[in-house]
Write an enzyme that holds these catalytic residues in place. Structure first.
Site, PDB file in Angstrom:
ATOM      1  N   GLN A 103      -4.207  -0.774 -10.129  1.00  0.00           N
ATOM      2  CA  GLN A 103      -5.275  -0.020  -9.455  1.00  0.00           C
ATOM      3  C   GLN A 103      -5.804  -0.832  -8.277  1.00  0.00           C
ATOM      4  OE1 GLN A 103      -8.005   1.830 -12.739  1.00  0.00           O
ATOM      5  NE2 GLN A 103      -6.998   0.050 -13.600  1.00  0.00           N
ATOM      6  N   ASP A 106      -5.684  -4.787  -3.183  1.00  0.00           N
ATOM      7  CA  ASP A 106      -5.734  -6.035  -2.413  1.00  0.00           C
ATOM      8  C   ASP A 106      -4.373  -6.583  -2.004  1.00  0.00           C
ATOM      9  OD1 ASP A 106      -4.784  -7.210  -4.849  1.00  0.00           O
ATOM     10  OD2 ASP A 106      -6.852  -7.533  -5.508  1.00  0.00           O
ATOM     11  N   HIS A 121      -3.832   3.202  -6.274  1.00  0.00           N
ATOM     12  CA  HIS A 121      -5.021   3.484  -5.452  1.00  0.00           C
ATOM     13  C   HIS A 121      -4.812   3.093  -3.993  1.00  0.00           C
ATOM     14  CE1 HIS A 121      -7.813   3.513  -9.238  1.00  0.00           C
ATOM     15  NE2 HIS A 121      -7.020   4.561  -9.162  1.00  0.00           N
ATOM     16  N   CYS A 129      -3.316   8.091   9.242  1.00  0.00           N
ATOM     17  CA  CYS A 129      -3.929   8.925  10.272  1.00  0.00           C
ATOM     18  C   CYS A 129      -4.501  10.194   9.650  1.00  0.00           C
ATOM     19  CB  CYS A 129      -2.897   9.274  11.354  1.00  0.00           C
ATOM     20  SG  CYS A 129      -3.623  10.336  12.614  1.00  0.00           S
ATOM     21  N   CYS A 132      -2.208  13.183  11.886  1.00  0.00           N
ATOM     22  CA  CYS A 132      -0.777  13.427  11.642  1.00  0.00           C
ATOM     23  C   CYS A 132      -0.296  12.856  10.303  1.00  0.00           C
ATOM     24  CB  CYS A 132       0.067  12.868  12.793  1.00  0.00           C
ATOM     25  SG  CYS A 132      -0.023  11.074  12.950  1.00  0.00           S
ATOM     26  N   THR A 190      -9.023  -4.318 -16.600  1.00  0.00           N
ATOM     27  CA  THR A 190      -9.579  -3.055 -16.088  1.00  0.00           C
ATOM     28  C   THR A 190     -10.657  -2.557 -17.046  1.00  0.00           C
ATOM     29  OG1 THR A 190      -9.145  -0.764 -15.456  1.00  0.00           O
ATOM     30  CG2 THR A 190      -7.604  -1.745 -17.024  1.00  0.00           C
ATOM     31  N   GLU A 217     -14.067  -9.015 -21.599  1.00  0.00           N
ATOM     32  CA  GLU A 217     -14.980  -8.435 -22.588  1.00  0.00           C
ATOM     33  C   GLU A 217     -14.370  -7.177 -23.189  1.00  0.00           C
ATOM     34  OE1 GLU A 217     -17.909  -6.352 -19.334  1.00  0.00           O
ATOM     35  OE2 GLU A 217     -18.048  -8.532 -19.657  1.00  0.00           O
TER      36      GLU A 217
END
Ligand code: APR
Length: 241
Positions: A103, A106, A121, A129, A132, A190, A217
């Site tokens: 996801q 970077d 993502h 663009c 186009c 995630t 966690e």
């Protein structure tokens, strides 16, 4: 930190996996110094990602959204892949059938050397663009605001899937294939609350795959997965090799 016996079992499962699929999120890049979206450091000025990463925000104020992306591009440009990204490259090399779903936008997975991957993502180093639709790589820092297309002169936008937008058909198809084929799914860093990725654990469980989570966690997925290891991605992922 995970118990040693859990890690031993997992290492064996990884080594024996016929088809391995990995899903990553912002937590893996946190160990490279890239802020997560929902962590305390996820804010820019007073804005949350959810307020800026939308087509409506871009329509309302493209300058503000581009300023935010320029800030993120500047920050990410100083970051490098960490041992977790590198371990995933080695897993790709070792496993016959492998697919990485990230996801993260970077670009740190491809920078580490991952090649079998879907950046579902998008990628912060690509622009698209609004006229186009042409997608191109753009490494400028900062991007001159407002950037326009060299071909049709319409406004350029980041090649990112924003909140409220659909994933590309091709990515969805490839992810579905990888999730249905795998016998082991590793979910790394995630929060498990943004769909469709939040539903990937269920798809893999449904086809009988073993699903393992690595996170600092517990998450909404923790009760669903077979094993939840708590710790930093950069410490735990290399231990799977
Ligand atoms: N190692 C492992 N996990 C970590 C680490 C670490 N060093 N640091 C943070 N985490 C975990 C956090 O506990 C949290 O569960 O990574 C997760 C990061 O969650 P988010 O910030 O919500 O990121 P992510 O799940 O990738 O977000 C999904 O939402 O904002 C959108 O499109 C954006 O791709 C993003 C998507």
């Amino acid at each position: 930190m995970a118990a040693g016996s859990d890690l031993g079992i997992l290492k064996e499962k990884v080594a024996k996996a016929r088809s391995l699929t990995i899903l990553t999120g912002a937590g893996i890049s946190a160990d490279s110094g890239v802020p997560t979206f929902r962590g305390a450091d996820g804010l820019w000025r007073t804005f949350r990602a959810e307020d800026l990463a939308t087509p409506e925000a871009f329509e309302r104020d493209p300058r503000l959204v581009w300023e935010w992306y320029n800030w993120r591009r500047e920050l990410i440009a100083t970051k490098n892949p960490n041992p977790a990204h590198e371990a995933i490259v080695e897993l790709e090399r070792r496993c016959q059938e492998f697919w990485l779903i990230t996801q993260n936008v970077d670009g740190l997975h491809p920078a580490a050397g991952s090649t079998k991957l879907s950046e579902i993502h998008g990628n912060i180093w690509k622009v698209r663009c609004t006229g186009c639709g042409v997608i191109s790589e753009n490494l400028e820092i900062p991007i001159p605001i407002l950037p326009t297309c060299q071909l049709c002169h319409a406004l350029l936008r980041p090649h990112i899937v924003w909140f409220g937008e659909s994933l590309r058909e091709e990515d969805l198809r490839r992810c579905d294939e990888a999730l249905r084929a795998c016998d082991l799914l590793l979910i790394i860093g995630t929060s498990g609350i943004v769909y469709p990725a939040a539903g990937f654990a269920s798809v893999a469980k449904h086809v009988g795959a073993l699903v393992i989570e690595i996170n600092l966690e517990s998450t909404p997925q923790s009760d669903l997965v077979d094993l939840s290891l708590q710790g930093r991605a950069k410490d735990l992922v290399p231990l799977l090799l």
